[in-house]
Write a protein that holds these residues in place. Structure first.
Motif, PDB file in Angstrom:
ATOM      1  N   ASP A 164      52.482 -41.524 -11.539  1.00  0.00           N
ATOM      2  CA  ASP A 164      52.368 -42.904 -11.095  1.00  0.00           C
ATOM      3  C   ASP A 164      53.703 -43.419 -10.576  1.00  0.00           C
TER       4      ASP A 164
ATOM      5  N   HIS B 163      48.089 -37.335 -13.999  1.00  0.00           N
ATOM      6  CA  HIS B 163      46.753 -37.858 -14.288  1.00  0.00           C
ATOM      7  C   HIS B 163      46.038 -38.135 -12.972  1.00  0.00           C
TER       8      HIS B 163
ATOM      9  N   HIS C 193      48.477 -36.902 -10.231  1.00  0.00           N
ATOM     10  CA  HIS C 193      49.730 -37.411  -9.669  1.00  0.00           C
ATOM     11  C   HIS C 193      50.604 -38.061 -10.735  1.00  0.00           C
TER      12      HIS C 193
HETATM   13 FE   LIG Z   1      47.700 -43.238 -11.269  1.00  0.00          FE
END
Ligand SMILES: [Fe+2]
Length: 269
Positions: free
Chosen positions: A94, A220, A92
């Protein structure tokens, strides 16, 4: 055999890495890996983040701006707090529901899991390149403003998976409870989810090993794990007035002026 991302992106020991080199490599590749004396990892990471830009504070971060990502005993499976469990986190972006997600994510392994817990990484430039081979309108459609809603519960933001700015592409992506894809982009979103899954690479971090990714370029995540794993995380923005040049975030991409115009006006039909 899977490519070894850690070795490919390795810049050396954190104490000897120049912030300018980090910015240069982030602009070119979107990722940097490093090692650090694990006793000094948190302090060294805060120092590097300050040299790169501004640390972005977070509701879960401590006073130095770093967050300890480890299982918390009192935690539930609330979507915004999944980091503090032993569950898998699908790749995803962040802070994808914020107006401007942070530029950089800096993670260092403080305690390695007994089993599992590998870092999951996805190069979205490669994913987009692949997506366009079978669907030439994927970028145009997935750049249309308001086609994807990021967020959960009472807080959400209508945006898009891709945003094209100054010859670079910025990505927002997730595939958990924190995203809703609109009907006009559902086909492309499902194709992208398949490619993200197929092109995810795993990286096993030892204590004192870490990575920095451009949060607008690489996704990540992590595999589920057992035991007391701890990652120290910092979110930061590249500072515009830093000496030694300003790195550009997002990945470079050639967009023709016709395509750019279509993307700008959000043509999806
Ligand atoms: Fe994350």
């Amino acid at each position: 055999m899977e490519r070894n991302v850690f070795d490919d992106a390795y810049l050396g020991d954190l104490s000897s890495i120049s912030p300018d080199k980090v910015i240069e490599n982030i602009s070119d590749f979107g990722i940097v890996t490093f090692s650090v004396d694990s006793g000094n990892a948190r302090h060294a990471l805060v120092g590097l983040a300050q040299a790169l830009g501004e640390i972005r504070s977070h509701p879960h971060s401590d006073r130095d701006g770093a967050t300890s990502i480890a299982p918390r005993r009192d935690n539930d499976l609330h979507p915004g707090r999944m980091g503090f469990t032993q569950e898998r986190l699908l790749p995803h972006t962040d802070a994808s529901s914020m107006a401007s997600p942070p530029d950089l994510l800096l993670n260092v392994c403080a305690t390695r899991a007994e089993h599992g817990g590998e870092t999951l990484l996805v190069d979205m430039r490669s994913v987009l390149t692949q997506a366009l081979k079978t669907n030439p309108v994927a970028l145009e459609r997935l750049s249309a403003p308001g086609t994807v809603i990021f967020g959960t519960g009472g807080f959400s933001r209508a945006s898009s998976v891709f945003a094209v700015r100054n010859g670079r592409i910025h990505v927002r992506f997730r595939q958990d409870e924190g995203v809703f894809f609109g009907a006009p982009v559902l086909k492309e979103a499902l194709e992208l989810i398949g490619l993200v899954d197929a092109m995810t690479v795993r990286m096993s971090l030892e204590e004192g090993q870490g990575y920095i990714v451009d949060n607008h370029w690489w996704l990540h995540g992590r595999a589920s794990f057992a035991g007391p794993r701890e990652i120290i995380r910092i979110l930061a923005d590249v500072r515009a007035d830093r000496s030694g040049g300003v790195g550009e975030t997002g990945f470079p991409w050639h967009v023709s002026s016709t395509a750019q115009e279509k993307i700008r006006v959000g043509t999806v039909g």
